[in-house]
Enzyme design. Sequence first.
Site, mmCIF file in Angstrom:
data_model
loop_
_atom_site.group_PDB
_atom_site.id
_atom_site.type_symbol
_atom_site.label_atom_id
_atom_site.label_comp_id
_atom_site.label_asym_id
_atom_site.label_seq_id
_atom_site.Cartn_x
_atom_site.Cartn_y
_atom_site.Cartn_z
ATOM 1 N N LYS A 88 0.857 -1.187 0.000
ATOM 2 C CA LYS A 88 0.000 0.000 0.000
ATOM 3 C C LYS A 88 0.891 1.234 0.000
ATOM 4 O O LYS A 88 1.831 1.339 0.780
ATOM 5 C CB LYS A 88 -0.878 -0.003 1.269
ATOM 6 C CG LYS A 88 -1.776 1.177 1.423
ATOM 7 C CD LYS A 88 -3.202 0.846 1.027
ATOM 8 C CE LYS A 88 -4.031 2.058 0.734
ATOM 9 N NZ LYS A 88 -3.855 2.630 -0.617
ATOM 10 N N GLN A 109 7.280 4.153 3.688
ATOM 11 C CA GLN A 109 5.872 3.756 3.748
ATOM 12 C C GLN A 109 5.663 2.486 4.582
ATOM 13 O O GLN A 109 4.654 2.357 5.273
ATOM 14 C CB GLN A 109 5.349 3.527 2.319
ATOM 15 C CG GLN A 109 3.829 3.438 2.206
ATOM 16 C CD GLN A 109 3.151 4.795 2.220
ATOM 17 O OE1 GLN A 109 3.649 5.739 1.613
ATOM 18 N NE2 GLN A 109 2.016 4.903 2.887
ATOM 19 N N LYS A 112 5.625 3.763 8.140
ATOM 20 C CA LYS A 112 4.420 4.567 8.397
ATOM 21 C C LYS A 112 3.196 3.650 8.542
ATOM 22 O O LYS A 112 2.420 3.778 9.483
ATOM 23 C CB LYS A 112 4.205 5.521 7.216
ATOM 24 C CG LYS A 112 2.987 6.404 7.357
ATOM 25 C CD LYS A 112 2.664 7.124 6.061
ATOM 26 C CE LYS A 112 3.893 7.794 5.484
ATOM 27 N NZ LYS A 112 3.565 8.878 4.559
ATOM 28 N N LYS A 124 5.342 2.088 -3.221
ATOM 29 C CA LYS A 124 5.217 3.437 -3.797
ATOM 30 C C LYS A 124 5.415 3.307 -5.298
ATOM 31 O O LYS A 124 6.052 2.362 -5.768
ATOM 32 C CB LYS A 124 6.304 4.362 -3.218
ATOM 33 C CG LYS A 124 5.966 5.822 -3.317
ATOM 34 C CD LYS A 124 5.066 6.286 -2.186
ATOM 35 C CE LYS A 124 4.592 7.705 -2.405
ATOM 36 N NZ LYS A 124 3.822 8.224 -1.280
ATOM 37 N N GLY A 163 -2.996 8.257 -3.985
ATOM 38 C CA GLY A 163 -2.424 9.485 -4.548
ATOM 39 C C GLY A 163 -1.164 9.926 -3.820
ATOM 40 O O GLY A 163 -0.792 9.379 -2.788
ATOM 41 N N ASP A 164 -0.506 10.902 -4.381
ATOM 42 C CA ASP A 164 0.646 11.571 -3.758
ATOM 43 C C ASP A 164 0.841 12.846 -4.581
ATOM 44 O O ASP A 164 -0.104 13.317 -5.234
ATOM 45 C CB ASP A 164 1.896 10.662 -3.806
ATOM 46 C CG ASP A 164 3.043 11.182 -2.943
ATOM 47 O OD1 ASP A 164 2.947 11.118 -1.712
ATOM 48 O OD2 ASP A 164 4.035 11.699 -3.494
ATOM 49 N N THR A 207 -4.936 13.320 5.346
ATOM 50 C CA THR A 207 -3.529 13.507 5.730
ATOM 51 C C THR A 207 -3.369 14.806 6.525
ATOM 52 O O THR A 207 -2.790 14.819 7.612
ATOM 53 C CB THR A 207 -2.622 13.511 4.482
ATOM 54 O OG1 THR A 207 -2.879 12.319 3.736
ATOM 55 C CG2 THR A 207 -1.150 13.558 4.867
ATOM 56 N N ASN A 239 -2.557 19.168 -1.661
ATOM 57 C CA ASN A 239 -3.570 18.485 -0.847
ATOM 58 C C ASN A 239 -3.248 18.545 0.652
ATOM 59 O O ASN A 239 -4.101 18.937 1.464
ATOM 60 C CB ASN A 239 -3.683 17.019 -1.313
ATOM 61 C CG ASN A 239 -4.576 16.199 -0.416
ATOM 62 O OD1 ASN A 239 -4.192 15.832 0.696
ATOM 63 N ND2 ASN A 239 -5.781 15.934 -0.855
ATOM 64 N N SER A 383 -7.164 5.573 3.843
ATOM 65 C CA SER A 383 -7.135 4.704 2.659
ATOM 66 C C SER A 383 -7.492 3.272 3.053
ATOM 67 O O SER A 383 -8.207 2.573 2.342
ATOM 68 C CB SER A 383 -5.745 4.708 2.020
ATOM 69 O OG SER A 383 -5.610 5.793 1.147
HETATM 70 P P1 NDP Z 1 0.402 17.955 -4.076
HETATM 71 O O1 NDP Z 1 0.883 17.617 -5.441
HETATM 72 O O2 NDP Z 1 -1.044 18.103 -3.862
HETATM 73 O O3 NDP Z 1 1.137 19.258 -3.543
HETATM 74 C C1 NDP Z 1 2.523 19.351 -3.444
HETATM 75 C C2 NDP Z 1 2.872 20.775 -3.076
HETATM 76 O O4 NDP Z 1 4.277 20.855 -2.814
HETATM 77 C C3 NDP Z 1 2.588 21.766 -4.198
HETATM 78 O O5 NDP Z 1 2.203 22.959 -3.619
HETATM 79 C C4 NDP Z 1 3.936 21.908 -4.885
HETATM 80 O O6 NDP Z 1 4.123 23.118 -5.583
HETATM 81 C C5 NDP Z 1 4.841 21.855 -3.688
HETATM 82 N N1 NDP Z 1 6.191 21.427 -4.097
HETATM 83 C C6 NDP Z 1 6.549 20.389 -4.864
HETATM 84 N N2 NDP Z 1 7.873 20.351 -5.039
HETATM 85 C C7 NDP Z 1 8.357 21.409 -4.352
HETATM 86 C C8 NDP Z 1 9.646 21.913 -4.122
HETATM 87 N N3 NDP Z 1 10.726 21.311 -4.635
HETATM 88 N N4 NDP Z 1 9.761 23.023 -3.342
HETATM 89 C C9 NDP Z 1 8.664 23.627 -2.808
HETATM 90 N N5 NDP Z 1 7.418 23.197 -3.001
HETATM 91 C C10 NDP Z 1 7.271 22.095 -3.752
HETATM 92 O O7 NDP Z 1 1.008 16.810 -3.120
HETATM 93 P P2 NDP Z 1 0.522 16.385 -1.677
HETATM 94 O O8 NDP Z 1 0.037 17.568 -0.929
HETATM 95 O O9 NDP Z 1 -0.347 15.197 -1.822
HETATM 96 O O10 NDP Z 1 1.898 15.855 -1.033
HETATM 97 C C11 NDP Z 1 2.777 16.729 -0.311
HETATM 98 C C12 NDP Z 1 3.708 15.882 0.534
HETATM 99 O O11 NDP Z 1 2.943 15.086 1.454
HETATM 100 C C13 NDP Z 1 4.588 14.902 -0.229
HETATM 101 O O12 NDP Z 1 5.808 14.739 0.465
HETATM 102 C C14 NDP Z 1 3.798 13.598 -0.124
HETATM 103 O O13 NDP Z 1 4.621 12.455 -0.297
HETATM 104 C C15 NDP Z 1 3.286 13.706 1.298
HETATM 105 N N6 NDP Z 1 2.129 12.889 1.628
HETATM 106 C C16 NDP Z 1 0.955 13.003 0.917
HETATM 107 C C17 NDP Z 1 -0.129 12.237 1.265
HETATM 108 C C18 NDP Z 1 -1.467 12.403 0.611
HETATM 109 O O14 NDP Z 1 -2.442 11.830 1.112
HETATM 110 N N7 NDP Z 1 -1.593 13.153 -0.467
HETATM 111 C C19 NDP Z 1 -0.043 11.231 2.355
HETATM 112 C C20 NDP Z 1 1.187 11.279 3.102
HETATM 113 C C21 NDP Z 1 2.228 12.056 2.709
HETATM 114 P P3 NDP Z 1 3.815 23.228 -7.157
HETATM 115 O O15 NDP Z 1 2.329 23.362 -7.262
HETATM 116 O O16 NDP Z 1 4.544 24.448 -7.592
HETATM 117 O O17 NDP Z 1 4.363 21.976 -7.780
#
Ligand code: NDP
Length: 450
Positions: A88, A109, A112, A124, A163-164, A207, A239, A383
């Site tokens: 997962k 993961q 976690k 992943k 998703g991620d 999350t 997200n 999830s």
């Molecule tokens: P999204 O794609 O929804 O958002 C990612 C955000 O991070 C965007 O605002 C993006 O900006 C920004 N970003 C990406 N790369 C960079 C960078 N190099 N420097 C600064 N900002 C950056 O992803 P999520 O919110 O889903 O995921 C965010 C984090 O949380 C990740 O590490 C993910 O692995 C982790 N996570 C997510 C989960 C989930 O349920 N979605 C669960 C657990 C962990 P831009 O729009 O400019 O690309």
Amino acid sequence: MIKKILENLEKSNCSIDDPFMQAVSEVLNSLQPVIENDDRYDTYAILERIVTADRMIQFKVQWVDDHNRVHVNNGYRIQFNNALGPYKGGLRFHPSVNIGVLKFLAFEQIFKNALTGLPIGGAKGGSDFDPKGKSDFEIMKFCHAFMRELHQYIGARKDIPAGDIGVGTKEIGFLYGEYKRITRDYDGVLSGKPFTFGGSLLRPEATGYGVVYFAQEMLKQELEEVLEDQICTVSGAGNVAIHTIEKLQSIGAKVVTCSDSEGTIYDPNGIDLDVLRSLKDNGKRLSLGFYATKISTAVYIHKADYPIGGHAVWNYPCFAAFPCATQNELTEIDAQNLINNGCVAVIEGANMPTQPSAIELFLSEGVLFAPGKAANAGGVAVSEFEMSQNASMEKWSYEKVNAKLNEIMCQIYKRISLTAKEYGNERNFVIGANISAFKRIAEAMILEGV
Ligand code: NDP
């Protein structure tokens, strides 16, 4: 033993600045007190086995854009460990995706998922496809092409992607649609689906909300503090960031920052979520610069205008900081700025956003530090609730999912703080999380045999 394993890994395939090596070093270096007290870990070669993925699948994804140009991307799925349950973990679509990044995410993961106490293993996947600037039709065509390859490796009892970064409800909908067309199976194989066809209430929020539930419990137990009326800083605008901000605001905290890959917004009056959503919600990827054109009190700092080595988002006074963007986004310089500005707690919403030297600084300065593998586990927990609902063809109420999510986050906090204490490292939640998860996974691996 730990040193030898790290050396062997380096020799075989990993450089020291590889995020996978970074994640493995952090985990293994905190396991010494457990390893030395139980010979079975050596007998069953648990460390060697736990740092090696069960399998790494790579495939070609060919698709056609709106102008009939043909594109080729790399697709991946890393099934790391299924000792506790089916594989997962999320799918990431971002140009920075490669095997090293996905190996680190899949390895994290496993730990976690173990911390949730639920029966799920770790995996992943993703692609170096860049959703930015693509039309919905192009994203749909890419998702369909990706699933045409991926479907043969996944299954509702085998491997359940979610998703991620770059993969939200819209992309999961396209992926699931193609999975059903190919397999004619309605078994809910992906989580994070739209609610109308098998998704769980609260999965999109899970999350971010879980991060805040964890923070509330940690602050209450450790400092007898609450987040109400406190100033908080959040990075990211996707997200996790949006739902962390939403929950923080709903409990009366004031969030003054957010950021994306191009820059940072500082809004001393508190981030206006409606404006942020109009730029970033549901896969929209407009520049945060527009925020400052709509809110006169806000300041936009482009990353080019901020000194190298740090990020503007961490340079404002706050009580608690929530890194919610991406890995290694918070440097030692940022950590020092946060400490100088009075920050008492850092709670990771993203996966491994804090660099090792920054973590050391937080721990040595007594800042409460909650690692992502514990604090952001609410997403994968819901999830798993979605998998349960799909298997029983039930729909749980919002209240039920929310209560269970809150309970899981409080249990994770309790589990890791007790473990940290038990091993003589009170308030070191990195050690608490790594040891607690490791013991659960290792026990399963021993009981299942080689
Ligand atoms: P999204 O794609 O929804 O958002 C990612 C955000 O991070 C965007 O605002 C993006 O900006 C920004 N970003 C990406 N790369 C960079 C960078 N190099 N420097 C600064 N900002 C950056 O992803 P999520 O919110 O889903 O995921 C965010 C984090 O949380 C990740 O590490 C993910 O692995 C982790 N996570 C997510 C989960 C989930 O349920 N979605 C669960 C657990 C962990 P831009 O729009 O400019 O690309």
